[in-house]
Design an enzyme around this catalytic site. Structure first.
Site, mmCIF file in Angstrom:
data_model
loop_
_atom_site.group_PDB
_atom_site.id
_atom_site.type_symbol
_atom_site.label_atom_id
_atom_site.label_comp_id
_atom_site.label_asym_id
_atom_site.label_seq_id
_atom_site.Cartn_x
_atom_site.Cartn_y
_atom_site.Cartn_z
ATOM 1 N N SER A 156 0.799 -1.227 0.000
ATOM 2 C CA SER A 156 0.000 0.000 0.000
ATOM 3 C C SER A 156 0.829 1.273 0.000
ATOM 4 O O SER A 156 0.284 2.372 0.031
ATOM 5 C CB SER A 156 -0.926 0.006 1.217
ATOM 6 O OG SER A 156 -0.159 0.085 2.393
ATOM 7 N N THR A 188 -1.999 2.937 3.761
ATOM 8 C CA THR A 188 -1.241 4.188 3.708
ATOM 9 C C THR A 188 -0.473 4.178 5.005
ATOM 10 O O THR A 188 -0.819 3.442 5.918
ATOM 11 C CB THR A 188 -2.219 5.402 3.735
ATOM 12 O OG1 THR A 188 -2.961 5.439 2.527
ATOM 13 C CG2 THR A 188 -1.507 6.748 3.909
ATOM 14 N N THR A 235 1.671 6.876 0.423
ATOM 15 C CA THR A 235 0.756 5.814 -0.010
ATOM 16 C C THR A 235 0.885 5.544 -1.507
ATOM 17 O O THR A 235 1.345 6.395 -2.264
ATOM 18 C CB THR A 235 -0.704 6.237 0.278
ATOM 19 O OG1 THR A 235 -1.576 5.147 0.058
ATOM 20 C CG2 THR A 235 -1.153 7.386 -0.614
ATOM 21 N N ARG A 295 -6.298 9.713 -10.538
ATOM 22 C CA ARG A 295 -6.982 9.982 -9.250
ATOM 23 C C ARG A 295 -5.945 10.289 -8.160
ATOM 24 O O ARG A 295 -4.947 9.604 -8.020
ATOM 25 C CB ARG A 295 -7.822 8.774 -8.853
ATOM 26 C CG ARG A 295 -8.556 8.924 -7.514
ATOM 27 C CD ARG A 295 -7.799 8.297 -6.353
ATOM 28 N NE ARG A 295 -8.570 8.244 -5.123
ATOM 29 C CZ ARG A 295 -8.072 7.901 -3.942
ATOM 30 N NH1 ARG A 295 -6.800 7.594 -3.839
ATOM 31 N NH2 ARG A 295 -8.821 7.868 -2.860
ATOM 32 N N VAL A 296 -6.225 11.320 -7.395
ATOM 33 C CA VAL A 296 -5.378 11.664 -6.255
ATOM 34 C C VAL A 296 -6.234 11.571 -5.001
ATOM 35 O O VAL A 296 -7.369 12.054 -4.982
ATOM 36 C CB VAL A 296 -4.798 13.089 -6.425
ATOM 37 C CG1 VAL A 296 -4.100 13.544 -5.162
ATOM 38 C CG2 VAL A 296 -3.828 13.132 -7.606
ATOM 39 N N GLY A 297 -5.691 10.945 -3.968
ATOM 40 C CA GLY A 297 -6.439 10.806 -2.719
ATOM 41 C C GLY A 297 -6.115 11.922 -1.744
ATOM 42 O O GLY A 297 -5.654 13.009 -2.108
ATOM 43 N N ASP A 298 -6.357 11.636 -0.484
ATOM 44 C CA ASP A 298 -6.146 12.638 0.566
ATOM 45 C C ASP A 298 -4.684 12.782 0.970
ATOM 46 O O ASP A 298 -4.269 13.835 1.462
ATOM 47 C CB ASP A 298 -6.965 12.253 1.816
ATOM 48 C CG ASP A 298 -6.591 10.864 2.343
ATOM 49 O OD1 ASP A 298 -6.383 9.947 1.516
ATOM 50 O OD2 ASP A 298 -6.502 10.692 3.569
ATOM 51 N N THR A 304 -5.780 7.701 7.099
ATOM 52 C CA THR A 304 -5.707 6.619 6.130
ATOM 53 C C THR A 304 -7.133 6.161 5.853
ATOM 54 O O THR A 304 -8.050 6.458 6.616
ATOM 55 C CB THR A 304 -4.891 5.419 6.662
ATOM 56 O OG1 THR A 304 -5.503 4.943 7.852
ATOM 57 C CG2 THR A 304 -3.471 5.797 6.980
ATOM 58 N N GLY A 305 -7.298 5.409 4.778
ATOM 59 C CA GLY A 305 -8.632 4.935 4.430
ATOM 60 C C GLY A 305 -9.188 5.683 3.238
ATOM 61 O O GLY A 305 -8.424 6.243 2.442
ATOM 62 N N GLY A 338 -9.932 8.136 0.934
ATOM 63 C CA GLY A 338 -9.417 9.497 0.864
ATOM 64 C C GLY A 338 -10.451 10.534 0.495
ATOM 65 O O GLY A 338 -10.382 11.685 0.945
HETATM 66 N N1 ASP Z 1 -6.120 7.279 1.891
HETATM 67 C C1 ASP Z 1 -5.595 6.607 0.736
HETATM 68 C C2 ASP Z 1 -6.217 7.191 -0.500
HETATM 69 O O1 ASP Z 1 -7.396 7.463 -0.490
HETATM 70 C C3 ASP Z 1 -5.798 5.127 0.698
HETATM 71 C C4 ASP Z 1 -5.788 4.354 1.975
HETATM 72 O O2 ASP Z 1 -5.296 4.827 3.000
HETATM 73 O O3 ASP Z 1 -6.274 3.220 1.962
HETATM 74 O O4 ASP Z 1 -5.531 7.298 -1.478
#
Ligand code: ASP
Length: 344
Positions: free
Chosen positions: A84, A197, A215, A225-228, A248-249, A251
């Site tokens: 990850s 992450t 991450t 795509r860009v996450g948080d 994490t999780g 985003g």
């Molecule tokens: N937060 C990350 C994202 O959305 C992914 C993750 O932590 O599972 O890119």
């Protein structure tokens, strides 16, 4: 005995359980300050024992909290077994690994990030160079790879065979309306879309704060795509007067709540890190119309300037509660966070 060996202490019996968070009713949280310096990661014993002693050694070698959290975050970035983060991270929908990372430094309130960066393993180190060696705060895509190359980072294939196989399995099982077919024999289904992450947060002995989030992002994400994680205020936030938080999780949910910024602001307004993490989780759930509407997970971790820790998530997992690990002069310790709902 090296610092590293000295601090590879077993933690099992020493773990502390933070208050259990029930349904949407938050419990008030007791808070304990751990001694400074302290470095925290958003995972439990396994990764805590791998990366925190490395960060701790660096802290003592250079006295610089940024150096410490950077080498700590480099550990999973360079490890092909972590699917990850960095090398070995799970790819996007086209089978290409793209990395997101951010760093923030409390004393200067400066920050840097990279997003959707290909071919470079140490994404958080590139983010640090964006912070320290440019007049920008965020560089994305090919530009980020170009920038890393200019600073001497080798271009490498980030897709391990293991991650390629996971991706292929996902691709072949996605739909009956395309031409990808799983093999005829054997159980070839994917149980869950894997996630992950890592946040590494630290406070040095003077009370200066810094943080990193790194991450490979959401597995199977759309290209671009860009996450948080690389967005300051979402996946990471640091304020030297208060502390640091990371997420994490899923985003998208963290972006639309400014999750890490919100946690730090809650702490500024008097909440403990634990209360702040729980309040952010609750905010995400409320925005979605309540816990019954939520089928994703987010986890928030926080560290105050005075060495208090916090961790809360929406879902508990089959493996147990959300955890963090941290290192102080007393060794590596693991604590359980709180969660709202069992993973279903
Ligand atoms: N937060 C990350 C994202 O959305 C992914 C993750 O932590 O599972 O890119």
């Amino acid at each position: 005995m090296t610092q590293r060996r000295k601090f590879l202490k077993q933690v099992a019996g020493a773990s502390v359980t933070l208050p259990f968070l029930r349904a949407t009713k938050l419990t008030s949280s007791k808070s304990k300050s751990y001694p400074l310096p302290i470095i925290l990661c958003s995972r439990g014993e396994n990764w805590g024992n791998k990366l925190l002693p490395v960060a701790w050694d660096k802290m003592h070698e250079t006295g610089n909290i940024l150096d410490a959290i950077e080498v700590g975050a480099n550990v999973p970035e360079l490890d092909p077994d972590d699917a990850s983060v960095g090398y070995g991270g799970l790819p996007n929908e086209h089978g290409i690994v793209t990395l997101d990372a951010s760093i923030m430094h409390g004393p200067t309130h400066n920050c840097g990030s990279v997003a959707s960066m290909e071919k470079i393993k140490k994404a958080c180190s590139v983010a640090r160079l964006v912070m320290e060696r440019t007049d920008h705060m965020m560089i994305v895509g090919e530009g980020a790879t170009d920038f890393a190359r200019a600073h001497g980072f080798p271009e490498e294939n980030l897709l391990t065979d293991r991650s390629r196989r996971v991706w292929l399995k996902w691709k072949e099982n996605m739909s009956d309306h395309d031409d990808w077919l799983p093999p005829a024999d054997g159980d070839y289904g994917l149980e869950k879309r894997p996630r992950g992450t890592i946040n590494v947060l630290g406070v040095d002995s003077k009370g200066d704060v810094a943080g990193i989030t790194t991450t490979s992002g959401l597995f199977g994400k759309l290209s671009g795509r860009v996450g948080d994680s690389p967005i300051i205020g979402a996946g990471l936030y640091v304020d030297n007067a208060v502390g640091a938080a990371g997420a994490t999780g899923r985003g998208e949910e963290v972006i639309r709540t400014c999750g890490s910024f919100l946690a730090v602001e809650y702490m500024r307004n008097g909440m403990t890190p634990q209360e702040a993490c729980e309040a952010v989780v609750k905010r995400i759930v409320d925005i979605n119309g309540g816990i019954d509407n939520v089928d994703f997970n987010d986890k928030i971790v926080a560290l105050s300037k005075s060495g208090e820790v916090g961790c809360a998530s929406i879902m508990g997992s089959k493996e147990g509660p959300p955890q963090i690990a941290f290192v102080t002069k007393d060794g590596v310790e693991v604590v359980n966070g709180t969660w709202l709902k069992e993973w279903s």
